[in-house]
Write an enzyme that holds these catalytic residues in place. Structure first.
Site, PDB file in Angstrom:
ATOM      1  N   GLU A  72       9.925  15.888   9.352  1.00 43.33           N
ATOM      2  CA  GLU A  72      10.212  17.239   9.882  1.00 43.33           C
ATOM      3  C   GLU A  72       9.105  17.805  10.762  1.00 43.33           C
ATOM      4  O   GLU A  72       8.662  18.937  10.566  1.00 43.33           O
ATOM      5  CB  GLU A  72      10.501  18.202   8.726  1.00 43.33           C
ATOM      6  CG  GLU A  72      11.706  17.797   7.893  1.00 43.33           C
ATOM      7  CD  GLU A  72      11.986  18.753   6.742  1.00 43.33           C
ATOM      8  OE1 GLU A  72      11.126  19.596   6.432  1.00 43.33           O
ATOM      9  OE2 GLU A  72      13.076  18.638   6.158  1.00 43.33           O
TER      10      GLU A  72
ATOM     11  N   GLU B 284      19.055  11.716   3.412  1.00 39.15           N
ATOM     12  CA  GLU B 284      19.079  12.783   2.396  1.00 39.15           C
ATOM     13  C   GLU B 284      20.454  13.440   2.309  1.00 39.15           C
ATOM     14  O   GLU B 284      20.570  14.655   2.176  1.00 39.15           O
ATOM     15  CB  GLU B 284      18.021  13.849   2.731  1.00 39.15           C
ATOM     16  CG  GLU B 284      16.630  13.281   2.903  1.00 39.15           C
ATOM     17  CD  GLU B 284      15.544  14.342   3.095  1.00 39.15           C
ATOM     18  OE1 GLU B 284      15.799  15.547   2.892  1.00 39.15           O
ATOM     19  OE2 GLU B 284      14.425  13.947   3.468  1.00 39.15           O
TER      20      GLU B 284
HETATM   21  C1  XIL Z   1      13.191  18.993  -1.584  1.00 43.18           C
HETATM   22  C2  XIL Z   1      13.318  18.551  -3.030  1.00 43.18           C
HETATM   23  O1  XIL Z   1      14.630  18.074  -3.236  1.00 43.18           O
HETATM   24  C3  XIL Z   1      13.022  19.691  -3.979  1.00 43.18           C
HETATM   25  O2  XIL Z   1      12.978  19.208  -5.315  1.00 43.18           O
HETATM   26  C4  XIL Z   1      11.714  20.363  -3.610  1.00 43.18           C
HETATM   27  O3  XIL Z   1      11.571  21.530  -4.411  1.00 43.18           O
HETATM   28  C5  XIL Z   1      11.688  20.749  -2.154  1.00 43.18           C
HETATM   29  O4  XIL Z   1      11.936  19.599  -1.353  1.00 43.18           O
HETATM   30  N1  XIL Z   1      13.963  17.842   3.342  1.00 43.18           N
HETATM   31  C6  XIL Z   1      13.123  16.908   2.802  1.00 43.18           C
HETATM   32  C7  XIL Z   1      12.977  16.795   1.333  1.00 43.18           C
HETATM   33  O5  XIL Z   1      12.583  16.082   3.551  1.00 43.18           O
HETATM   34  O6  XIL Z   1      11.696  16.355   0.957  1.00 43.18           O
HETATM   35  C8  XIL Z   1      13.294  18.098   0.653  1.00 43.18           C
HETATM   36  O7  XIL Z   1      13.287  17.855  -0.756  1.00 43.18           O
HETATM   37  C9  XIL Z   1      14.628  18.628   1.106  1.00 43.18           C
HETATM   38  C10 XIL Z   1      14.628  18.886   2.591  1.00 43.18           C
END
Ligand code: XIL
Length: 383
Positions: free
Chosen positions: A153, A294
């Site tokens: 990101e 994701e």
């Molecule tokens: C999220 C996790 O799922 C949560 O448990 C944590 O509190 C915050 O991060 N994009 C990403 C992930 O790259 O690392 C994020 O994961 C969700 C959004």
């Protein structure tokens, strides 16, 4: 009664284990295997001791990724302390069940420990800290983690096509090998990529990303190195244009990048599959692979976390479409969901529990329509 139950159990076991396993005993992982795609899930190590969690994960997936356990705040809690205990549990689980492991993530602006964000380090100190971090973590998992989200990101969410201002880029940013300091810049990365001096300036902006990939590659030359991004970059638009320009530049100059991760958090029950497909094609034409890293499809839920049957059907159709778009593009090598049971998903706590039910299994580990849609598509779409 007892012997009848025993007989029934034996017949069932024979049926499950027998050749040409019937459809209900098949799993997502078998379907994925026959279509040549990796199917993964983000995992919380604390839940691995829960029988239903562990058995569902092992049965249905051939890839895992620690959801939070490899983020700085967990793995590097103090300046001189690395704590691999949580991520090791995931890696051990994977090796016991023949699963691959993705690593997430080495460079991010979130979930960093206070000692780092409030440490007031100079650029040079920060570069040393980042190099040590990347090399220590990647070396620890050399040969065990096959693919890394090296940088996560980095794009600015508001100003499309620009890089986000972060501790790594410009607050104060890492010092480069060349001795140049990274400077804050608000110019459009695409424009900069077009002409001579501007291209050099774009390279300088992206230099902290480039350097991170080089350090990761030094630590494990076999690992596949990914740039991971969400927030609409799954489609063709100004944000993904800038990432495309970066990846093209990296490939041309021999910066070790092997893949692009498209997060695929979908929250509006709509997937622009034509645009996603075009996007995958242009990335894979550069010689990198694409992973959906994701995926979840969040729905409006009631106080018990339940969504409407209609939304669950629409959600299933989106999972089907996303599987189809990956199968249709040869460079799309993996589909991973962000968790797998609605019992544990980041969507609830990040939406004040107004949304949820985003994954393939419900809170009781029952397969949802989304599961069947994804599995049927994988079974049908051998390639
Ligand atoms: C999220 C996790 O799922 C949560 O448990 C944590 O509190 C915050 O991060 N994009 C990403 C992930 O790259 O690392 C994020 O994961 C969700 C959004």
């Amino acid at each position: 009664m007892k012997w009848q139950a025993l007989f029934f159990a034996l017949v069932t076991a024979a049926f499950c284990l027998g050749p040409g396993t019937a459809a209900p005993e098949q799993s997502l992982r078998e379907a994925a295997w026959s279509s040549g795609i990796l199917i993964g899930a983000a995992v919380r190590p604390a839940q691995l001791s829960e029988a239903a969690y562990a058995s569902t994960l092992a049965r249905e997936f051939n890839m895992v990724e620690p959801e939070d356990a490899l983020k700085w705040e967990v793995v590097h809690p103090e300046p001189q302390t690395f704590d691999f205990s949580q991520a090791d549990q995931v890696v051990d689980f994977a090796s016991r069940h023949g699963m691959k492991v993705r690593g997430h993530t080495l460079v991010w602006h979130r979930q960093n420990p206070k000692w780092l964000t409030e440490g007031k380090f100079t650029s040079r100190e920060l570069a040393e800290i980042l190099e040590t971090h990347i090399k220590t973590v990647v070396t620890h998992y050399r040969g065990k983690i096959f693919a890394w989200d090296v940088v996560n990101e980095a794009s600015d969410e508001v100003h499309a096509g620009q890089l986000r201002s972060t501790i790594w880029r410009d607050q104060p940013g890492i010092a480069l090998d060349t001795g140049r300091e990274l400077r804050a810049s608000n110019r459009d990365a695409n424009e900069k990529a077009r002409s001579g001096p501007e291209a050099r300036s774009a390279q300088r902006d992206y230099a902290y990303i480039e350097q991170s990939f080089r350090w990761a590659h030094e630590a494990d030359p076999q690992a596949l190195l990914f740039y991971n991004e969400g927030a609409d970059t799954e489609m063709v638009n100004a944000k993904s244009d800038a990432i495309y320009a970066m990846v093209r530049d990296f490939r041309q100059r021999g910066v070790p990048i092997d893949g692009v991760g498209l997060q695929m958090h979908i929250s509006n029950l709509h997937a622009d599959v034509a645009s996603i497909s075009t996007n995958i094609k242009r990335f894979t034409a550069l010689g990198v692979q694409v992973h959906f890293t994701e995926m979840d499809v969040s729905l409006a839920v009631d106080a018990n976390g339940n969504a409407s049957p209609e939304d669950l059907q629409r959600q299933a159709e989106i999972y089907r479409q996303i599987a189809a778009v990956c199968l249709a593009n040869h460079g799309c090598a993996a589909i991973q969901t962000w968790g797998f049971t609605d019992k544990y998903s980041w969507i609830g706590s990040h939406s004040k529990h107004t949304r949820g039910a985003a994954l393939l299994f419900d809170q009781n580990y029952r397969a949802k329509p989304a599961y069947w849609a994804l599995r049927n598509e994988l079974e049908a779409g051998r390639r």
